[in-house]
Design an enzyme around this catalytic site. Structure first.
Site, short mmCIF file in Angstrom:
data_model
loop_
_atom_site.label_atom_id
_atom_site.label_comp_id
_atom_site.label_asym_id
_atom_site.label_seq_id
_atom_site.Cartn_x
_atom_site.Cartn_y
_atom_site.Cartn_z
N CYS A 209 0.81 -1.23 0.00
CA CYS A 209 0.00 0.00 0.00
C CYS A 209 0.84 1.28 0.00
CB CYS A 209 -0.95 0.00 1.18
SG CYS A 209 -2.11 -1.36 1.10
N HIS B 285 -3.18 7.21 1.57
CA HIS B 285 -3.63 5.88 1.16
C HIS B 285 -5.00 5.61 1.78
CE1 HIS B 285 -4.06 1.70 0.51
NE2 HIS B 285 -3.78 1.36 1.74
N ASN C 53 -9.95 -0.69 -0.20
CA ASN C 53 -8.50 -0.50 -0.19
C ASN C 53 -7.93 -1.09 -1.49
OD1 ASN C 53 -5.73 -0.70 0.17
ND2 ASN C 53 -5.85 -1.55 2.24
N1 ACO Z 1 -18.02 -8.54 9.61
C1 ACO Z 1 -18.48 -8.74 10.85
N2 ACO Z 1 -17.68 -9.01 11.90
C2 ACO Z 1 -16.37 -9.07 11.67
C3 ACO Z 1 -15.82 -8.88 10.38
C4 ACO Z 1 -16.71 -8.61 9.34
N3 ACO Z 1 -16.29 -8.40 8.07
N4 ACO Z 1 -14.50 -9.01 10.45
C5 ACO Z 1 -14.19 -9.27 11.72
N5 ACO Z 1 -15.32 -9.30 12.47
C6 ACO Z 1 -15.47 -9.55 13.91
C7 ACO Z 1 -14.28 -10.28 14.48
O1 ACO Z 1 -14.47 -11.66 14.35
C8 ACO Z 1 -14.30 -9.83 15.91
O2 ACO Z 1 -15.26 -10.58 16.60
P1 ACO Z 1 -14.96 -11.12 18.07
O3 ACO Z 1 -14.76 -9.88 18.89
O4 ACO Z 1 -16.18 -11.89 18.38
O5 ACO Z 1 -13.72 -11.93 17.93
C9 ACO Z 1 -14.84 -8.40 15.85
O6 ACO Z 1 -15.48 -8.28 14.57
C10 ACO Z 1 -13.78 -7.33 15.99
O7 ACO Z 1 -12.71 -7.63 15.11
P2 ACO Z 1 -11.42 -6.75 15.09
O8 ACO Z 1 -10.45 -7.34 14.12
O9 ACO Z 1 -10.93 -6.51 16.50
O10 ACO Z 1 -11.97 -5.38 14.53
P3 ACO Z 1 -11.23 -4.00 14.45
O11 ACO Z 1 -12.01 -2.99 15.19
O12 ACO Z 1 -9.76 -4.09 14.73
O13 ACO Z 1 -11.38 -3.63 12.92
C11 ACO Z 1 -10.18 -3.65 10.82
C12 ACO Z 1 -10.81 -4.49 11.96
C13 ACO Z 1 -11.25 -2.85 10.15
C14 ACO Z 1 -9.53 -4.61 9.83
C15 ACO Z 1 -9.11 -2.69 11.42
O14 ACO Z 1 -8.28 -3.40 12.30
C16 ACO Z 1 -8.27 -2.05 10.36
O15 ACO Z 1 -8.74 -1.24 9.59
N6 ACO Z 1 -6.95 -2.35 10.34
C17 ACO Z 1 -6.07 -1.76 9.36
C18 ACO Z 1 -6.04 -2.59 8.15
C19 ACO Z 1 -5.33 -1.82 7.06
O16 ACO Z 1 -5.44 -0.61 6.97
N7 ACO Z 1 -4.56 -2.45 6.21
C20 ACO Z 1 -3.87 -1.62 5.23
C21 ACO Z 1 -2.73 -2.18 4.74
S1 ACO Z 1 -3.20 -3.28 3.52
C22 ACO Z 1 -1.90 -3.49 2.44
O17 ACO Z 1 -0.78 -3.06 2.61
C23 ACO Z 1 -2.21 -4.29 1.28
#
Ligand code: ACO
Length: 323
Positions: free
Chosen positions: A112, A250, A280
């Site tokens: 990214c 990004h 993304n």
């Molecule tokens: N729908 C519903 N529930 C979901 C989903 C979904 N799609 N995905 C995960 N959950 C659930 C999980 O199972 C978890 O449930 P649990 O608490 O019962 O275990 C709960 O939701 C919370 O999950 P988290 O992973 O803790 O959610 P978080 O608030 O951290 O959000 C997210 C996740 C959106 C991915 C966030 O961490 C994020 O944006 N991270 C950055 C990712 C990123 O920007 N990557 C960029 C680089 S990519 C590259 O270089 C190619």
């Protein structure tokens, strides 16, 4: 200062739109969860195209918009983490298809941060004796997504974007940059593991095409490290956050962008967001947004803009550009 001008910008996305609601028909997720956590509402996903098709379409658009022929290009650099092949590179496929007979071409892999890293490298080429080149970010991430893993499948989209850069003698171009790599944190985001099938291989590493991401760690990395690279680049340019007209970041997550705007005490209006429509798109995202902003007049000649990327590697990078 590394002098150049952005002659043209362009982007393409596949026709097919997949909304959060459509994902929820075959995955345990919801529009409410995805939108509230990421800002994403929909993404574009390929039916038949591969990365080189999207990248070639961007190259065609850039040349048509600039009224240039392909043989007037000196180089083509493509930022991608989802090439069609290990070789030829996407850039080499583009070079062949558009007939850029005087251009050398290569890919750059920085996930990214791909657009920012690629633009930075292109500025170094233009600072030597190359006159004109294409910088393209192109991704078909849908082929790296495990469509049974809701924690990553909802985040990514396909698309490509690019800019046509030209050497100039005016006071425009790259004022300063800060590029950083944190390879010791690489396990937080991986995709596309290759298998060694050689006759002599001992412990066979199995192939695994899919994304594996520790979302929380990447989130924390982005909100911590993007302000660091932006601050370093601003300091090198002897500018303050107030001097920047538009921050083109990004597009991974609207909450990450809002947190960075807050950290700099800048109005969120200076941090445009289009992750809502595209998800993304990794190396393509900054160029897609930049093209939209140029075409609607929000970004124009005379402004100072900051570009910042972050992601797999882990990597981060910021460029300060005088348009
Ligand atoms: N729908 C519903 N529930 C979901 C989903 C979904 N799609 N995905 C995960 N959950 C659930 C999980 O199972 C978890 O449930 P649990 O608490 O019962 O275990 C709960 O939701 C919370 O999950 P988290 O992973 O803790 O959610 P978080 O608030 O951290 O959000 C997210 C996740 C959106 C991915 C966030 O961490 C994020 O944006 N991270 C950055 C990712 C990123 O920007 N990557 C960029 C680089 S990519 C590259 O270089 C190619």
């Amino acid at each position: 200062m590394e002098r150049f001008t952005i002659v043209e910008s362009a982007h393409v996305v596949p026709e097919r739109i997949v909304t959060n609601d459509e994902l929820a028909t075959f995955m345990d997720t919801s529009d409410e969860w995805i939108h509230s956590r990421t800002g994403i509402h929909q993404r574009h996903i390929v039916s038949n195209e591969n990365t080189s098709d999207l990248a070639t379409a961007v190259a065609d658009k850039l040349l048509a918009q600039a009224n240039l022929s392909a043989d007037q290009l000196d180089f083509i650099v493509v930022g991608t983490m989802s090439p069609d092949h290990l070789t030829p590179s996407v850039a080499q496929q583009v070079q062949g298809r558009i007939g850029a007979t005087n251009a050398f071409a290569f890919d750059l892999s920085a996930a990214c941060s791909g657009f920012v890293y690629t633009l930075s490298m292109a500025s170094k080429l233009l600072a030597t004796n190359y006159q004109r080149g294409l910088v393209i970010g192109a991704e078909v991430l849908s082929k790296l997504v495990d469509w049974e893993d809701r924690s990553t499948a909802v985040l990514f989209g396909d698309g490509a974007s690019g800019v046509l850069l030209q050497q100039v003698s005016t006071e425009t171009g790259l004022l300063a940059e800060s590029l950083k790599t944190y390879g010791n944190q690489s396990e937080f985001l991986t995709a596309g593991r290759q298998q060694n099938m050689n006759h002599f291989a001992g412990n066979i590493v199995t192939a695994d095409p899919y994304f594996h991401m520790n979302g929380r760690e990447v989130y924390n990395f982005a909100t911590r490290q993007v302000p660091v690279v932006l601050s370093q680049a601003l300091e090198k340019a002897q500018l303050t956050a107030n001097d920047i007209d538009v921050y083109v970041l990004h597009q991974a997550n609207a909450r990450i962008i809002a947190s960075i705007a807050k950290r700099f005490g800048q109005p969120i209006e200076k941090f445009p967001i289009n992750v809502t429509d595209y998800g993304n798109t990794s190396a393509a995202s900054i160029g897609i947004l930049l093209d939209e902003l140029r075409k609607n007049g929000a970004v124009h000649q005379g402004q100072k803009i900051a570009l910042a990327g972050f992601g797999g590697g882990l990597t981060a990078g910021a460029l300060i550009i005088q348009l």
